[in-house]
Design a protein around this motif. Structure first.
Motif, PDB file in Angstrom:
ATOM      1  N   GLY A  72     -23.593 -76.341  88.455  1.00 26.30           N
ATOM      2  CA  GLY A  72     -24.142 -75.673  87.267  1.00 26.30           C
ATOM      3  C   GLY A  72     -23.010 -75.348  86.317  1.00 26.30           C
ATOM      4  O   GLY A  72     -21.878 -75.099  86.754  1.00 26.30           O
ATOM      5  N   TYR A  73     -23.301 -75.343  85.007  1.00 24.22           N
ATOM      6  CA  TYR A  73     -22.262 -75.118  83.993  1.00 24.22           C
ATOM      7  C   TYR A  73     -22.714 -74.000  83.057  1.00 24.22           C
ATOM      8  O   TYR A  73     -23.762 -74.099  82.427  1.00 24.22           O
ATOM      9  N   MET A  74     -21.924 -72.956  82.990  1.00 27.81           N
ATOM     10  CA  MET A  74     -22.274 -71.780  82.190  1.00 27.81           C
ATOM     11  C   MET A  74     -22.038 -72.032  80.693  1.00 27.81           C
ATOM     12  O   MET A  74     -20.970 -72.507  80.316  1.00 27.81           O
ATOM     13  N   PRO A  75     -23.028 -71.709  79.831  1.00 28.23           N
ATOM     14  CA  PRO A  75     -22.768 -71.813  78.381  1.00 28.23           C
ATOM     15  C   PRO A  75     -21.638 -70.862  77.977  1.00 28.23           C
ATOM     16  O   PRO A  75     -21.390 -69.855  78.654  1.00 28.23           O
ATOM     17  N   LYS A  76     -20.998 -71.178  76.869  1.00 30.99           N
ATOM     18  CA  LYS A  76     -19.799 -70.427  76.444  1.00 30.99           C
ATOM     19  C   LYS A  76     -20.062 -68.933  76.300  1.00 30.99           C
ATOM     20  O   LYS A  76     -19.215 -68.102  76.608  1.00 30.99           O
ATOM     21  N   ARG A  77     -21.280 -68.568  75.859  1.00 29.53           N
ATOM     22  CA  ARG A  77     -21.552 -67.144  75.617  1.00 29.53           C
ATOM     23  C   ARG A  77     -21.658 -66.334  76.902  1.00 29.53           C
ATOM     24  O   ARG A  77     -21.739 -65.110  76.859  1.00 29.53           O
TER      25      ARG A  77
ATOM     26  N   ASN B 228     -12.200 -61.783  77.915  1.00 29.85           N
ATOM     27  CA  ASN B 228     -11.029 -60.932  78.153  1.00 29.85           C
ATOM     28  C   ASN B 228     -10.090 -61.541  79.184  1.00 29.85           C
ATOM     29  O   ASN B 228      -8.919 -61.180  79.258  1.00 29.85           O
ATOM     30  N   LYS B 229     -10.622 -62.446  80.006  1.00 30.26           N
ATOM     31  CA  LYS B 229      -9.782 -63.073  81.043  1.00 30.26           C
ATOM     32  C   LYS B 229      -9.403 -64.505  80.654  1.00 30.26           C
ATOM     33  O   LYS B 229      -8.932 -65.267  81.495  1.00 30.26           O
ATOM     34  N   CYS B 230      -9.618 -64.872  79.380  1.00 30.45           N
ATOM     35  CA  CYS B 230      -9.305 -66.228  78.892  1.00 30.45           C
ATOM     36  C   CYS B 230      -9.996 -67.297  79.731  1.00 30.45           C
ATOM     37  O   CYS B 230      -9.437 -68.367  80.013  1.00 30.45           O
ATOM     38  N   GLU B 231     -11.245 -67.003  80.111  1.00 25.01           N
ATOM     39  CA  GLU B 231     -12.047 -67.951  80.893  1.00 25.01           C
ATOM     40  C   GLU B 231     -12.648 -68.967  79.921  1.00 25.01           C
ATOM     41  O   GLU B 231     -13.355 -68.590  78.992  1.00 25.01           O
ATOM     42  N   ILE B 232     -12.347 -70.273  80.110  1.00 24.35           N
ATOM     43  CA  ILE B 232     -12.901 -71.249  79.157  1.00 24.35           C
ATOM     44  C   ILE B 232     -14.045 -72.065  79.752  1.00 24.35           C
ATOM     45  O   ILE B 232     -14.717 -72.810  79.045  1.00 24.35           O
ATOM     46  N   ALA B 233     -14.265 -71.962  81.050  1.00 19.78           N
ATOM     47  CA  ALA B 233     -15.422 -72.638  81.667  1.00 19.78           C
ATOM     48  C   ALA B 233     -15.704 -71.961  83.006  1.00 19.78           C
ATOM     49  O   ALA B 233     -14.795 -71.447  83.658  1.00 19.78           O
ATOM     50  N   ARG B 234     -16.990 -71.967  83.385  1.00 14.10           N
ATOM     51  CA  ARG B 234     -17.349 -71.470  84.728  1.00 14.10           C
ATOM     52  C   ARG B 234     -18.384 -72.415  85.323  1.00 14.10           C
ATOM     53  O   ARG B 234     -19.394 -72.709  84.701  1.00 14.10           O
ATOM     54  N   PHE B 235     -18.082 -72.890  86.512  1.00 14.48           N
ATOM     55  CA  PHE B 235     -18.985 -73.802  87.218  1.00 14.48           C
ATOM     56  C   PHE B 235     -19.609 -73.092  88.407  1.00 14.48           C
ATOM     57  O   PHE B 235     -19.010 -72.163  88.968  1.00 14.48           O
ATOM     58  N   TYR B 236     -20.787 -73.536  88.786  1.00  9.87           N
ATOM     59  CA  TYR B 236     -21.472 -73.005  89.973  1.00  9.87           C
ATOM     60  C   TYR B 236     -21.652 -74.176  90.927  1.00  9.87           C
ATOM     61  O   TYR B 236     -22.540 -74.998  90.759  1.00  9.87           O
ATOM     62  N   LYS B 237     -20.736 -74.256  91.891  1.00  8.75           N
ATOM     63  CA  LYS B 237     -20.678 -75.412  92.794  1.00  8.75           C
ATOM     64  C   LYS B 237     -21.629 -75.216  93.971  1.00  8.75           C
ATOM     65  O   LYS B 237     -21.582 -74.191  94.654  1.00  8.75           O
ATOM     66  N   LEU B 238     -22.495 -76.199  94.184  1.00  9.68           N
ATOM     67  CA  LEU B 238     -23.447 -76.115  95.293  1.00  9.68           C
ATOM     68  C   LEU B 238     -22.870 -76.770  96.535  1.00  9.68           C
ATOM     69  O   LEU B 238     -22.451 -77.926  96.513  1.00  9.68           O
ATOM     70  N   HIS B 239     -22.831 -75.997  97.630  1.00 10.22           N
ATOM     71  CA  HIS B 239     -22.496 -76.526  98.954  1.00 10.22           C
ATOM     72  C   HIS B 239     -23.830 -76.772  99.669  1.00 10.22           C
ATOM     73  O   HIS B 239     -24.893 -76.639  99.081  1.00 10.22           O
TER      74      HIS B 239
ATOM     75  N   PRO C 233     -19.190 -69.857  92.555  1.00 15.10           N
ATOM     76  CA  PRO C 233     -18.673 -69.930  91.185  1.00 15.10           C
ATOM     77  C   PRO C 233     -17.189 -70.324  91.163  1.00 15.10           C
ATOM     78  O   PRO C 233     -16.408 -69.882  92.012  1.00 15.10           O
ATOM     79  N   ILE C 234     -16.832 -71.181  90.209  1.00 16.31           N
ATOM     80  CA  ILE C 234     -15.439 -71.606  90.014  1.00 16.31           C
ATOM     81  C   ILE C 234     -15.076 -71.306  88.571  1.00 16.31           C
ATOM     82  O   ILE C 234     -15.783 -71.723  87.642  1.00 16.31           O
ATOM     83  N   ILE C 235     -13.975 -70.585  88.377  1.00 11.54           N
ATOM     84  CA  ILE C 235     -13.600 -70.119  87.043  1.00 11.54           C
ATOM     85  C   ILE C 235     -12.394 -70.906  86.538  1.00 11.54           C
ATOM     86  O   ILE C 235     -11.396 -71.038  87.249  1.00 11.54           O
ATOM     87  N   MET C 236     -12.507 -71.459  85.330  1.00  7.81           N
ATOM     88  CA  MET C 236     -11.403 -72.180  84.689  1.00  7.81           C
ATOM     89  C   MET C 236     -10.757 -71.264  83.645  1.00  7.81           C
ATOM     90  O   MET C 236     -11.456 -70.753  82.757  1.00  7.81           O
ATOM     91  N   THR C 237      -9.459 -71.077  83.748  1.00 10.15           N
ATOM     92  CA  THR C 237      -8.759 -70.106  82.907  1.00 10.15           C
ATOM     93  C   THR C 237      -7.556 -70.740  82.221  1.00 10.15           C
ATOM     94  O   THR C 237      -6.872 -71.580  82.811  1.00 10.15           O
ATOM     95  N   VAL C 238      -7.310 -70.319  80.979  1.00 10.62           N
ATOM     96  CA  VAL C 238      -6.066 -70.688  80.291  1.00 10.62           C
ATOM     97  C   VAL C 238      -5.110 -69.510  80.450  1.00 10.62           C
ATOM     98  O   VAL C 238      -5.429 -68.396  80.031  1.00 10.62           O
ATOM     99  N   PRO C 239      -3.943 -69.716  81.088  1.00  4.63           N
ATOM    100  CA  PRO C 239      -3.046 -68.565  81.284  1.00  4.63           C
ATOM    101  C   PRO C 239      -2.464 -68.083  79.951  1.00  4.63           C
ATOM    102  O   PRO C 239      -1.903 -68.863  79.189  1.00  4.63           O
ATOM    103  N   ARG C 240      -2.661 -66.818  79.645  1.00  4.91           N
ATOM    104  CA  ARG C 240      -2.096 -66.194  78.438  1.00  4.91           C
ATOM    105  C   ARG C 240      -1.552 -64.827  78.812  1.00  4.91           C
ATOM    106  O   ARG C 240      -2.146 -64.111  79.617  1.00  4.91           O
ATOM    107  N   LYS C 241      -0.418 -64.461  78.198  1.00  2.00           N
ATOM    108  CA  LYS C 241       0.187 -63.156  78.511  1.00  2.00           C
ATOM    109  C   LYS C 241      -0.495 -62.030  77.749  1.00  2.00           C
ATOM    110  O   LYS C 241      -0.601 -60.913  78.226  1.00  2.00           O
ATOM    111  N   SER C 242      -0.975 -62.322  76.550  1.00  2.00           N
ATOM    112  CA  SER C 242      -1.543 -61.274  75.696  1.00  2.00           C
ATOM    113  C   SER C 242      -2.938 -60.871  76.168  1.00  2.00           C
ATOM    114  O   SER C 242      -3.700 -61.688  76.670  1.00  2.00           O
TER     115      SER C 242
END
Length: 468
Positions: A319-324, A329-340, A346-355
């Motif tokens: 499953g793929y979460m819409p952007k909204r 706040n955690k610079c999450e750019i995508a979230r997947f829901y992986k079925l076993h 849930p799998i969270i894709m993040t861009v590392p940022r210091k700010s």
């Protein structure tokens, strides 16, 4: 001057991370039906998963916060008489979901605001028109209550859900099974991938094939095709040597691909998930244990490999979460829901940022839940781009609650209507329908409490006998 060797990209360091066990959805019997759909659909309120069901088809709808072990008796949406093959949340109402099934029907469901309390056997509307199983359902991105379905009868039907009518039927365009259908950004065109190895770009209202490519991928395994926001078409498929491929096409000139990449020799179908805001495509292979992601740009070679997220367990669906629905706040750019086999992770894709500040380069304004037009306007020939919203302060679903009630009643009454023509009688009918729904839910909860009280009394009796 030194030539830059490494291509600059803000997504080069994107990394994936699976959540902890207590944030997964456990003990779910994911469907075993052999069909190459994602089996999972997500929005900012719910995650829906197609599950095993005896004597019919069912899917489970869980509020996002309901993590942990899911009770075996948890209610399901269970109106289909054959296995459910595909599900899709409405982009304009987070409580409305469509499902396609082996029983040849499409059903549209209205999920209560806080999730299911009892199983739901009755849909808001049943859409009957296919003569074989329905393997694809997908909502129009910008017109309210417009739904597309594709069946194994090689027919595409576009429905006005508000009236329950099939408005457009595309019958003679595909000689074989349709593997995928995708709307473009404003919903004026669709692109399809078919078992005859052709990728077609179709204007559904004119019932006209705008562009097509024969043997887009030469292998015999299924092809997938999606539209990108600039109008190009991205496909995944197999070469003649059964290597997995991805390709980029320009519909104005389909003779040669803009770009082709060979990947590996695995035989799982690659499901593409596309983020139009960042131009990143994520590829999840069924049966793979990895998610590969690529950035698409205007400079050669146009499709740039970014990275691969790998786990130990293979995925049954995704499953793929819409952007909204993401945490900005955690610079999450995508979230997947992986079925076993028995859980959803849930799998969270993040861009590392210091700010800690809002990263406006990662989050341009994105498509919101507001529909720019009604179904009738689209069928009459109007087009409209998605209504964009800012994610600067996070997406708050509550803001649109009134709007959703109106949409919900459009569905409840199975009517397509303009809000200007609403009479006091209509408003009264709407409030009565809402009241009935609340009373019904209260009644079912009372019955549940009463049965539990009886059970407690019985157990207390047994306990008192043991004390003696």
């Amino acid at each position: 001057m030194f030539k830059r060797v490494v291509r600059q990209s803000k997504f080069r360091h994107v990394f994936g991370q699976a959540v902890k066990n207590d944030q997964c959805y456990d003990d779910i019997r994911v469907s075993r039906v052999t069909w190459d759909s994602a089996f999972c659909a997500v929005n900012p309120k719910f995650v829906a998963i197609i599950v095993e069901a005896s004597g019919g088809g069912a899917f489970m709808v869980l509020p996002l916060h309901k993590t942990g072990r899911i009770d075996k008796a948890y209610p399901t949406v269970c109106g289909h008489t054959g296995p459910v093959l595909d599900i899709d949340w409405c982009p304009h109402n987070d409580q409305v979901i469509a499902s396609g099934s082996e029983d040849c029907t499409v059903m549209v469901w209205q999920i209560p605001e806080n999730g299911l309390v009892t199983s739901m056997p009755e849909p808001v509307v049943v859409l009957e028109g296919h003569s074989k199983r329905v393997g694809i359902v997908t909502w129009h991105p910008t017109a309210r209550n417009v739904l597309l379905s594709a069946g194994c009868d090689n027919v595409i039907i576009i429905w006005n859900v508000g009236t329950g009518e099939a408005i457009i039927t595309l019958e003679d365009m595909h000689p074989d099974i349709i593997f995928s259908v995708c709307w473009n950004r404003n919903g004026s065109l669709i692109c399809t991938a078919c078992k005859d190895k052709k990728v077609r770009v179709i204007d559904p209202r004119k019932e006209d094939i705008v562009a097509e490519k024969d043997k887009a991928h030469e292998g015999a395994r299924p092809i997938r095709a999606i539209f990108l926001s600039d109008g190009k078409v991205f496909t995944t498929g197999f070469s003649r040597m059964s290597e997995r491929q991805l390709a980029l096409w320009d519909p104005d000139n389909m003779e040669e691909p803009v770009s082709v990449h060979e990947m590996d020799t695995s035989n799982g179908v690659l499901l593409p998930f596309y983020d139009p805001d960042t131009n990143v495509v994520y590829l999840c292979g069924k049966g793979d244990s990895s998610i590969r992601y690529f950035e698409i740009t205007d400079e050669a070679p146009f499709v740039h490999y970014l990275n691969t997220f790998t786990t130990k367990e293979p995925q049954r669906g995704m499953g793929y979460m819409p952007k909204r629905g993401l945490d900005v706040n955690k610079c999450e750019i995508a979230r997947f829901y992986k079925l076993h086999e028995r859980k959803c992770e849930p799998i969270i894709m993040t861009v590392p940022r210091k700010s800690d500040l809002f990263q406006d380069d990662l989050y341009p304004d994105t498509a919101g839940p507001e529909a720019p037009m009604e179904a009738e306007e689209w069928f009459e020939g109007k087009n409209g781009d998605p209504v964009l919203i800012s994610l600067k302060h996070g997406y708050i679903p509550g803001k649109n609650r009134d709007l959703k009630v109106v949409k919900k009643n459009i569905l409840d009454n199975k009517l397509s209507k303009n809000t200007e023509n609403t009479t006091p009688c209509d408003l009264h009918a709407k409030s009565e329908a809402k009241l009935d729904e609340v009373l019904k839910e209260m009644k079912s909860l009372r019955e549940l409490v009463s049965s539990q009280e009886k059970r407690i009394a019985k157990l207390e009796q047994q306990l008192s006998k043991m004390d003696i």
